[in-house]
Design a protein around this motif. Structure first.
Motif, PDB file in Angstrom:
ATOM      1  N   VAL A  77       1.099  -1.027   0.128  1.00 44.03           N
ATOM      2  CA  VAL A  77       0.157   0.549   0.142  1.00 44.03           C
ATOM      3  C   VAL A  77       1.049   0.819  -0.270  1.00 44.03           C
ATOM      4  N   LEU A  78       0.750   2.357  -1.495  1.00 39.48           N
ATOM      5  CA  LEU A  78       1.235   3.000  -1.023  1.00 39.48           C
ATOM      6  C   LEU A  78       1.092   4.158  -2.063  1.00 39.48           C
ATOM      7  N   PRO A  79       0.061   5.057  -1.171  1.00 35.39           N
ATOM      8  CA  PRO A  79      -0.932   5.793  -1.800  1.00 35.39           C
ATOM      9  C   PRO A  79       0.407   7.335  -2.483  1.00 35.39           C
ATOM     10  N   ASP A  80       1.276   7.599  -1.635  1.00 36.43           N
ATOM     11  CA  ASP A  80       1.821   8.518  -1.784  1.00 36.43           C
ATOM     12  C   ASP A  80       2.940   8.696  -3.282  1.00 36.43           C
ATOM     13  N   VAL A  81       3.472   7.155  -2.932  1.00 40.85           N
ATOM     14  CA  VAL A  81       4.172   7.567  -4.314  1.00 40.85           C
ATOM     15  C   VAL A  81       3.655   7.336  -6.127  1.00 40.85           C
ATOM     16  N   GLY A  82       3.685   8.773  -6.516  1.00 41.98           N
ATOM     17  CA  GLY A  82       2.876   8.833  -7.284  1.00 41.98           C
ATOM     18  C   GLY A  82       1.483   9.295  -7.209  1.00 41.98           C
ATOM     19  N   ASN A  83       1.135   8.443  -7.505  1.00 41.05           N
ATOM     20  CA  ASN A  83      -0.733   8.759  -7.609  1.00 41.05           C
ATOM     21  C   ASN A  83      -1.398   7.465  -6.547  1.00 41.05           C
ATOM     22  N   GLY A  84       0.356   6.558  -6.324  1.00 37.79           N
ATOM     23  CA  GLY A  84      -0.315   5.408  -5.602  1.00 37.79           C
ATOM     24  C   GLY A  84       0.263   4.291  -6.356  1.00 37.79           C
ATOM     25  N   VAL A 160       9.069  -2.092  -9.382  1.00 36.69           N
ATOM     26  CA  VAL A 160       8.270  -1.326  -8.689  1.00 36.69           C
ATOM     27  C   VAL A 160       9.352  -0.870  -7.616  1.00 36.69           C
ATOM     28  N   ARG A 161      10.579  -1.483  -7.674  1.00 39.71           N
ATOM     29  CA  ARG A 161      11.538  -1.512  -6.211  1.00 39.71           C
ATOM     30  C   ARG A 161      11.878   0.087  -6.900  1.00 39.71           C
ATOM     31  N   ARG A 162      12.857  -0.381  -8.280  1.00 37.53           N
ATOM     32  CA  ARG A 162      13.504   1.337  -8.755  1.00 37.53           C
ATOM     33  C   ARG A 162      12.530   2.607  -8.975  1.00 37.53           C
ATOM     34  N   CYS A 163      11.260   2.060  -9.441  1.00 38.49           N
ATOM     35  CA  CYS A 163      10.251   3.286  -9.027  1.00 38.49           C
ATOM     36  C   CYS A 163       9.899   4.660  -8.091  1.00 38.49           C
ATOM     37  N   VAL A 164       9.836   3.306  -6.862  1.00 40.25           N
ATOM     38  CA  VAL A 164      10.054   3.928  -5.906  1.00 40.25           C
ATOM     39  C   VAL A 164      10.822   4.700  -5.318  1.00 40.25           C
ATOM     40  N   VAL A 165      12.600   3.366  -5.462  1.00 42.58           N
ATOM     41  CA  VAL A 165      13.059   4.964  -4.928  1.00 42.58           C
ATOM     42  C   VAL A 165      13.540   6.028  -5.855  1.00 42.58           C
ATOM     43  N   ARG A 166      13.266   5.502  -7.236  1.00 40.56           N
ATOM     44  CA  ARG A 166      13.451   6.814  -8.147  1.00 40.56           C
ATOM     45  C   ARG A 166      12.434   8.074  -7.381  1.00 40.56           C
ATOM     46  N   PHE A 167      11.299   7.466  -7.145  1.00 38.79           N
ATOM     47  CA  PHE A 167       9.906   9.035  -6.700  1.00 38.79           C
ATOM     48  C   PHE A 167      10.523   9.480  -5.437  1.00 38.79           C
ATOM     49  N   VAL A 168      11.369   8.565  -4.574  1.00 38.06           N
ATOM     50  CA  VAL A 168      11.166   9.320  -3.269  1.00 38.06           C
ATOM     51  C   VAL A 168      13.018  10.451  -3.709  1.00 38.06           C
ATOM     52  N   GLU A 169      14.045  10.216  -4.468  1.00 38.12           N
ATOM     53  CA  GLU A 169      15.076  10.777  -5.101  1.00 38.12           C
ATOM     54  C   GLU A 169      14.448  11.749  -5.818  1.00 38.12           C
ATOM     55  N   THR A 170      13.809  11.255  -6.633  1.00 36.93           N
ATOM     56  CA  THR A 170      13.446  13.084  -7.527  1.00 36.93           C
ATOM     57  C   THR A 170      12.094  12.828  -7.952  1.00 36.93           C
ATOM     58  N   GLY A 171      11.100  12.478  -7.592  1.00 38.58           N
ATOM     59  CA  GLY A 171       9.924  12.582  -7.249  1.00 38.58           C
ATOM     60  C   GLY A 171       8.677  12.663  -8.972  1.00 38.58           C
ATOM     61  N   GLU A 172       9.407  11.942  -9.687  1.00 43.75           N
ATOM     62  CA  GLU A 172       9.263  11.261 -11.347  1.00 43.75           C
ATOM     63  C   GLU A 172       8.885   9.809 -10.526  1.00 43.75           C
ATOM     64  N   THR A 173       8.355   8.988 -10.963  1.00 45.50           N
ATOM     65  CA  THR A 173       7.557   8.006 -10.810  1.00 45.50           C
ATOM     66  C   THR A 173       7.951   6.473 -12.223  1.00 45.50           C
ATOM     67  N   GLY A 174       8.064   7.740 -13.130  1.00 44.34           N
ATOM     68  CA  GLY A 174       8.352   6.768 -14.010  1.00 44.34           C
ATOM     69  C   GLY A 174       7.421   5.904 -15.038  1.00 44.34           C
ATOM     70  N   ASP A 175       7.655   4.393 -15.260  1.00 41.94           N
ATOM     71  CA  ASP A 175       5.885   4.433 -14.953  1.00 41.94           C
ATOM     72  C   ASP A 175       5.297   3.075 -14.272  1.00 41.94           C
ATOM     73  N   LEU A 176       5.667   3.544 -13.731  1.00 44.28           N
ATOM     74  CA  LEU A 176       5.005   2.809 -12.670  1.00 44.28           C
ATOM     75  C   LEU A 176       2.792   3.167 -13.074  1.00 44.28           C
TER      76      LEU A 176
END
Length: 176
Positions: A77-84, A160-176
């Motif tokens: 449950v990651l509601p705050d990563v990107g749009n969830g 998914v892990r890479r996208c979460v880490v990317r979001f935390v570091e840059t604010g971008e989720t990629g294609d999650l």
């Protein structure tokens, strides 16, 4: 992540890496977003999750990677990563299967799959029995078209892990 074989140990490391990343995000979430964070977690499997997999999970036979996942992880449950982003519990996956039947994925080698995850925009992720993971192009299963996003669940989870880490570091989720 290192190259461990997909197993409970691999999933534990995967969970820890996502949890660490999300924990650092939550520290500054309110300052950055003007509101407090939701509950972001990778929940370990509990007795009821294991019961769903073992007692009610006949439909998961043939989905060995999913069985391994649900024996370790209850849900994501990651509601705050990107749009969830959400990986549904085994009980929810099996309930949807019982209610609506398998999802038809015309692009898959095995065209019948299970909805295992979604994002906050309604995009669905479907596992086929061959192991591949497919992403819906729209937020509806009616006439849905899919794109294969991973050859198997471990590769999807690593994405998914890479996208979460990317979001935390840059604010971008990629294609999650």
């Amino acid at each position: 992540m290192d190259q461990l074989s997909y197993s409970a140990v691999w999933l534990s490391r995967w969970r820890d890496e996502i949890t660490d990343a999300v924990s650092s995000m939550v520290l500054t979430f309110e300052e950055t977003n003007g509101c407090g964070p939701g509950t972001n977690k990778v929940r370990m499997a509990r007795k009821e999750d294991l019961r769903a997999v073992h007692d009610d999970g006949r439909e998961l036979q043939g989905f060995e990677d999913l069985q391994t996942f649900y024996e370790s992880i209850g849900e994501v449950v990651l509601p705050d990563v990107g749009n969830g982003f959400f990986v549904h519990s085994a009980r929810d996956v099996l309930h949807q299967l019982a209610e609506e039947g398998p999802v038809f994925v015309p692009e898959a080698d095995d065209r019948h799959g299970l909805v295992i995850a979604s994002n906050g925009g309604g995009i669905l992720y479907v596992a086929d029995q061959g192991g591949a993971i497919h992403r819906s192009r729209t937020a509806s299963l009616d006439g849905a078209e899919f794109d294969k996003v991973a050859d198997n669940l471990p590769r999807f989870l690593e994405h998914v892990r890479r996208c979460v880490v990317r979001f935390v570091e840059t604010g971008e989720t990629g294609d999650l």
